[in-house]
Write an enzyme that holds these catalytic residues in place. Sequence first.
Site, PDB file in Angstrom:
ATOM      1  N   HIS A 176      -8.582  -8.666   5.176  1.00 21.39           N
ATOM      2  CA  HIS A 176      -8.606  -7.559   4.236  1.00 21.39           C
ATOM      3  C   HIS A 176      -7.220  -7.385   3.630  1.00 21.39           C
ATOM      4  CE1 HIS A 176      -7.977  -6.038   8.334  1.00 21.39           C
ATOM      5  NE2 HIS A 176      -7.250  -5.047   7.825  1.00 21.39           N
ATOM      6  N   LEU A 177      -7.229  -7.126   2.359  1.00 24.53           N
ATOM      7  CA  LEU A 177      -6.004  -6.929   1.596  1.00 24.53           C
ATOM      8  C   LEU A 177      -5.812  -5.426   1.421  1.00 24.53           C
ATOM      9  CD1 LEU A 177      -3.807  -8.480  -0.061  1.00 24.53           C
ATOM     10  CD2 LEU A 177      -5.254  -8.058  -2.061  1.00 24.53           C
ATOM     11  N   HIS A 178      -4.675  -4.923   1.892  1.00 17.83           N
ATOM     12  CA  HIS A 178      -4.338  -3.511   1.723  1.00 17.83           C
ATOM     13  C   HIS A 178      -3.670  -3.325   0.362  1.00 17.83           C
ATOM     14  CE1 HIS A 178      -4.537  -2.268   6.083  1.00 17.83           C
ATOM     15  NE2 HIS A 178      -4.416  -3.573   6.225  1.00 17.83           N
ATOM     16  N   ASN A 235      -2.384  -8.474   6.951  1.00 20.11           N
ATOM     17  CA  ASN A 235      -1.875  -8.709   8.296  1.00 20.11           C
ATOM     18  C   ASN A 235      -2.702  -9.811   8.968  1.00 20.11           C
ATOM     19  OD1 ASN A 235      -0.121  -6.486   7.955  1.00 20.11           O
ATOM     20  ND2 ASN A 235      -1.743  -5.097   8.576  1.00 20.11           N
ATOM     21  N   GLY A 280      -0.407  -6.477  13.297  1.00 18.49           N
ATOM     22  CA  GLY A 280      -1.111  -5.234  13.028  1.00 18.49           C
ATOM     23  C   GLY A 280      -2.555  -5.397  12.607  1.00 18.49           C
ATOM     24  N   GLN A 281      -3.109  -6.605  12.666  1.00 14.73           N
ATOM     25  CA  GLN A 281      -4.518  -6.776  12.312  1.00 14.73           C
ATOM     26  C   GLN A 281      -5.373  -6.199  13.429  1.00 14.73           C
ATOM     27  OE1 GLN A 281      -5.868 -10.821  11.577  1.00 14.73           O
ATOM     28  NE2 GLN A 281      -7.800 -10.106  10.704  1.00 14.73           N
ATOM     29  N   ASP A 290      -9.188   3.416   2.810  1.00 15.98           N
ATOM     30  CA  ASP A 290      -8.829   3.305   4.226  1.00 15.98           C
ATOM     31  C   ASP A 290      -9.054   4.650   4.908  1.00 15.98           C
ATOM     32  OD1 ASP A 290      -7.007   3.309   6.659  1.00 15.98           O
ATOM     33  OD2 ASP A 290      -6.661   1.271   5.932  1.00 15.98           O
ATOM     34  N   ILE A 291      -9.588   4.653   6.126  1.00 18.99           N
ATOM     35  CA  ILE A 291      -9.861   5.918   6.819  1.00 18.99           C
ATOM     36  C   ILE A 291      -8.595   6.531   7.417  1.00 18.99           C
ATOM     37  CG2 ILE A 291     -12.276   5.363   7.320  1.00 18.99           C
ATOM     38  CD1 ILE A 291     -11.369   4.804  10.232  1.00 18.99           C
TER      39      ILE A 291
END
Length: 114
Positions: A100-102, A87, A93-94, A30-31
């Site tokens: 995508h899975l954090h 999300n 918060g998307q 993640d950036i």
Amino acid sequence: MSDCLFCKIRDGQIPARVVYRDEQCLAFEDINPQAPTHVLFIPNKHIATVNDITPEDREVVGQLFVAAAKLARERGHADNGYRVVMNTQRDAGQTVFHIHLHLLAGRSLHWPPG
């Protein structure tokens, strides 16, 4: 989708620190990390939100979790714990509309989140 940020990362049009890839998914750092380990797992197939997942997507969505668990083990987080979260829609918060899975790990994570 031609304007999807994650599709462009998947296709190599935008650089990312890729840490995992298989025939169904891709994972990259993640950036804007929220934990020492913060990796995003995306399906190669564009699916905008969890609401858009169909029964035919079971295998690819399941593979996101299999890949996240594998990376968590490889990075030494399996015993101490880690969080996986997806999300759905803006209020949750998307910000990129490609599921995508954090994977978050490497520090104590509190509950409830945000």
